[in-house]
Design a protein around this motif. Structure first.
Motif, PDB file in Angstrom:
ATOM      1  N   PHE A   1      -6.527   8.340  -3.993  1.00  0.00           N
ATOM      2  CA  PHE A   1      -7.703   8.908  -3.344  1.00  0.00           C
ATOM      3  C   PHE A   1      -8.648   7.804  -2.891  1.00  0.00           C
ATOM      4  N   ASP A   2      -9.171   7.936  -1.663  1.00  0.00           N
ATOM      5  CA  ASP A   2     -10.264   7.093  -1.192  1.00  0.00           C
ATOM      6  C   ASP A   2     -11.534   7.664  -1.801  1.00  0.00           C
TER       7      ASP A   2
ATOM      8  N   GLY B   1      -5.084   7.833 -14.180  1.00  0.00           N
ATOM      9  CA  GLY B   1      -4.240   8.276 -15.278  1.00  0.00           C
ATOM     10  C   GLY B   1      -3.575   9.601 -14.969  1.00  0.00           C
ATOM     11  N   GLY B   2      -2.926  10.129 -15.982  1.00  0.00           N
ATOM     12  CA  GLY B   2      -2.083  11.296 -15.817  1.00  0.00           C
ATOM     13  C   GLY B   2      -2.817  12.617 -15.735  1.00  0.00           C
ATOM     14  N   VAL B   3      -2.249  13.506 -14.942  1.00  0.00           N
ATOM     15  CA  VAL B   3      -2.728  14.880 -14.829  1.00  0.00           C
ATOM     16  C   VAL B   3      -2.186  15.652 -16.032  1.00  0.00           C
ATOM     17  N   GLU B   4      -3.076  16.364 -16.715  1.00  0.00           N
ATOM     18  CA  GLU B   4      -2.674  17.150 -17.879  1.00  0.00           C
ATOM     19  C   GLU B   4      -2.126  18.510 -17.436  1.00  0.00           C
TER      20      GLU B   4
ATOM     21  N   ALA C   1      -8.590  16.384 -12.676  1.00  0.00           N
ATOM     22  CA  ALA C   1      -7.942  15.272 -13.381  1.00  0.00           C
ATOM     23  C   ALA C   1      -8.530  13.936 -12.941  1.00  0.00           C
ATOM     24  N   LEU C   2      -8.747  13.777 -11.643  1.00  0.00           N
ATOM     25  CA  LEU C   2      -9.324  12.541 -11.117  1.00  0.00           C
ATOM     26  C   LEU C   2     -10.715  12.308 -11.714  1.00  0.00           C
TER      27      LEU C   2
END
Length: 141
Positions: free
Chosen positions: A96-97, A38-41, A49-50
């Motif tokens: 991201f892995d 989803g989105g980074v705030e 955020a991840l």
């Protein structure tokens, strides 16, 4: 047009990848199988955020033992909201892995199902276009 930076974990555990079936009434790919994210705030750091998105969407019991930035991509998508309104958004995906130490997932209402899937079985799922491209680039599809 609004722009969003999206963090997207490609989560693997013991050779299987976590995919989630989107709710039928919302999101960018309603009813299709996708990666979470989803989105980074505003003001939020990327890894924060991840981790927040993973907690919100997959629960707080899923433990990631490794997070490695892998690639990025962008495109324009139409997002549907629960009330039926739609918005076109320019999205920048940071992928991201991730390796998980367990498979303890509890999805939120953005999803209707989830599965841990071996690469040989991914073709059995109605993957959205973005997930299909990501898994093809990763050479697991």
């Amino acid at each position: 047009m609004r722009q969003r930076t999206i963090v997207c974990p490609l989560i693997q555990n013991d050779g299987a990848y976590l995919i989630c079936k989107m709710a039928d009434d919302r999101g960018v790919f309603p009813g299709q199988w996708a990666l979470s994210g989803g989105g980074v705030e505003p003001g939020e750091r990327i890894e924060e955020a991840l981790r927040r998105e993973i907690r919100e969407e997959l629960g707080d019991k899923l433990v990631l033992s490794q997070i490695t930035p892998w690639t990025f991509r962008d495109d324009t998508r139409m997002k549907t909201y629960p009330d039926g309104t739609k918005e076109q958004i320019y999205m920048i995906y940071l992928i991201f892995d991730c390796i998980s130490a367990n498979r303890e997932v509890s999805i939120n209402d953005e999803f209707q199902d989830f599965a841990w899937v071996k690469p040989a079985d991914l073709h059995r799922y109605d993957l959205n276009d973005a997930t299909r491209r990501t898994l093809t680039l990763k050479r697991v599809l």
